[in-house]
Design an enzyme around this catalytic site. Structure first.
Site, PDB file in Angstrom:
ATOM      1  N   ILE A  30       5.748   2.643   5.863  1.00 33.21           N
ATOM      2  CA  ILE A  30       6.132   1.327   6.025  1.00 33.21           C
ATOM      3  C   ILE A  30       6.173   0.585   4.858  1.00 33.21           C
ATOM      4  CG2 ILE A  30       5.324  -0.724   7.186  1.00 33.21           C
ATOM      5  CD1 ILE A  30       3.927   0.726   9.434  1.00 33.21           C
ATOM      6  N   GLY A  47       0.836  -0.926   0.062  1.00 36.60           N
ATOM      7  CA  GLY A  47       0.014   0.033   0.017  1.00 36.60           C
ATOM      8  C   GLY A  47       0.716   1.394   0.042  1.00 36.60           C
ATOM      9  N   ILE A  48       0.261   2.203   0.271  1.00 39.90           N
ATOM     10  CA  ILE A  48       1.037   3.566   0.125  1.00 39.90           C
ATOM     11  C   ILE A  48       1.280   3.942   1.848  1.00 39.90           C
ATOM     12  CG2 ILE A  48      -1.119   4.945   0.949  1.00 39.90           C
ATOM     13  CD1 ILE A  48       1.576   5.824  -1.718  1.00 39.90           C
ATOM     14  N   GLY A  72      -8.408  -1.850  -0.176  1.00 35.64           N
ATOM     15  CA  GLY A  72      -8.186  -3.225  -0.785  1.00 35.64           C
ATOM     16  C   GLY A  72      -7.567  -4.155   0.324  1.00 35.64           C
ATOM     17  N   GLU A 113      -3.109  -3.257  -5.878  1.00 36.18           N
ATOM     18  CA  GLU A 113      -4.126  -2.207  -6.175  1.00 36.18           C
ATOM     19  C   GLU A 113      -3.443  -0.989  -6.507  1.00 36.18           C
ATOM     20  OE1 GLU A 113      -5.256  -0.349  -1.865  1.00 36.18           O
ATOM     21  OE2 GLU A 113      -5.885  -2.455  -2.323  1.00 36.18           O
TER      22      GLU A 113
END
Length: 423
Positions: A211, A207-208, A328, A230
């Protein structure tokens, strides 16, 4: 093709209609601003979109009678409006949003897009944001698109023919970019735990945020990694340039980076421009757990706001206040869990508010949304370690989660835990 100014193009928007906005780096800023300028003429226009990066003036209190935001995912620019109940939030898996457009549950009256100029065959590209936007455009009653030569032309299922667009507006402006923040020491410690568990040949979903970026920085010595996600950000560029990500072990879409959208810098937007290694697909494909599971060793990394001692994961709200969205996370948690050798990770710093509050909690805050259920959760990671809750009973889960909580909170968590409380 009909070409108009932005002010004239948005005159097609009428009171009581539902308007979809192209999201992320592809937000059609001139059209959004022109729509907002018509506030005095409009009433009860519902505005829907995922995370956008512009000013979002339509969500300001002064325009409450004109526009009502209905968030599919809550970005920082509309969070205050939703929390103050000047807008709504739809809890929904990212992979299921397009079905709302397709089955008529959420018909789109007008879609506002940003696209590349038409090519010699009459096709425009949605560039860095295909996600749910392509389906919104194909199902909308009316489509308005601003063309921008600064928009990257991307490969995959990213195209609309000019015959599918009702009105064009000519533009030339910089795309929105996502500022990248440096990881904190806590983020780097979490990343070290996760990176040490990711095997060679893994298929990544990141993801964004700080981390995921920190994890990617630690994968330079890995081999034959792939990406099916995604979205992704700038962190994949060094791994692609060095050959660490070559997508050679993927079963579906081998040799391709698959994603629905990107959020990042101009460098990333230039990197994806006309680059055939990238295959952009609609979210109902990228986030289909059955498709995700077909690739081997899927390692899905997602974030959380807090996790209770049974393993329930809250990642979309601060108690009862909506904060972001389901996104997601569950799509990929379930896909990774069913992938051969897959590993779903939930990552979070152990504390918030400068160490004053534990994010490993005995009970979630009242009203908190459970995004990932305790039946779905596998790996939970903080800067103090990584534990796998899958197949563990309530007592074992509590003990494992307390072991990765901040040391200052471990005693109180154990004392308050239902599972650990003596008879």
């Amino acid at each position: 093709m009909q070409w108009l100014t932005a002010a004239d193009a948005v005159k097609w928007i009428q009171s009581g209609q539902r308007v979809y906005l192209h999201q992320g780096c592809a937000e059609p800023a001139p059209l959004v601003e022109a729509m907002t300028e018509r506030a005095g003429e409009l009433r009860d226009v519902e505005v829907v979109h995922l995370a956008t990066m512009g000013r979002a003036r339509y969500s300001d209190p002064e325009f409450r009678e004109s526009f009502w935001h209905n968030a599919l995912f809550i970005g920082g620019n509309v969070r205050k409006a939703v929390q103050e109940r000047r807008g709504d939030f739809i809890p929904i898996f990212l992979g299921e949003i397009e079905a709302l457009f397709l089955n008529g549950s959420m018909p789109i009256d007008v879609a506002l897009l940003q696209v590349t100029p038409p090519d010699r065959n009459g096709f425009v590209s949605l560039g860095p944001s295909v996600d749910v936007s392509l389906t919104a455009a194909k199902t909308a009653k009316y489509v308005i698109a601003v063309t921008n030569p600064q928009m990257p032309r991307t490969h995959g299922d990213t195209y609309l023919h000019v015959s599918e667009i009702d009105v064009f507006v000519e533009g030339d402006f910089p795309l929105a970019e996502l500022a990248v923040k440096a990881p904190t020491p806590e983020h780097r410690a979490i990343a070290k735990h996760v990176a040490g568990l990711i095997p060679d040949g893994a298929t990544l979903q990141m993801g964004i945020g700080q981390i995921p970026d920190a994890i990617l920085q630690l994968l330079g010595n890995h081999r034959h990694l792939g990406v099916h996600s995604e979205m992704f950000s700038d962190g994949v560029i060094p791994l692609l340039e060095s050959g660490v990500i070559d997508n050679s072990k993927k079963v579906i879409n081998p040799n391709k980076v698959v994603a629905g959208f990107v959020l990042g810098s101009r460098k990333l937007l230039d990197f994806i421009d006309e680059n055939p290694i990238f295959e952009f697909r609609q979210t109902r494909y990228t986030n289909n757990p059955f498709q995700i599971a077909r690739n081997p060793k899927v390692c899905a990394v997602n974030a959380a706001i807090e996790v209770d001692l049974t393993g329930q994961v809250c990642s979309d709200s601060m108690g009862e206040l909506p904060y972001s969205g389901i996104g997601g996370q569950v799509d990929f948690i379930r896909g990774a869990a069913r992938s051969e050798g897959g590993m779903p990770f939930i990552c979070l710093p152990a504390t918030a508010k400068s160490g004053k509050v534990s994010r490993i909690v005995n009970r979630l805050k009242p009203g908190a949304g459970v995004v990932t259920s305790r039946g779905d959760v596998h790996w939970v990671v903080t800067e103090f370690g990584a534990v796998n809750l899958h197949g563990k009973n309530l007592r074992q889960r509590a003990e494992l989660l307390i072991s990765i909580a901040h040391p200052e909170f471990r005693e109180s968590l154990a004392r308050e835990s239902y599972a650990l409380r003596p008879e």
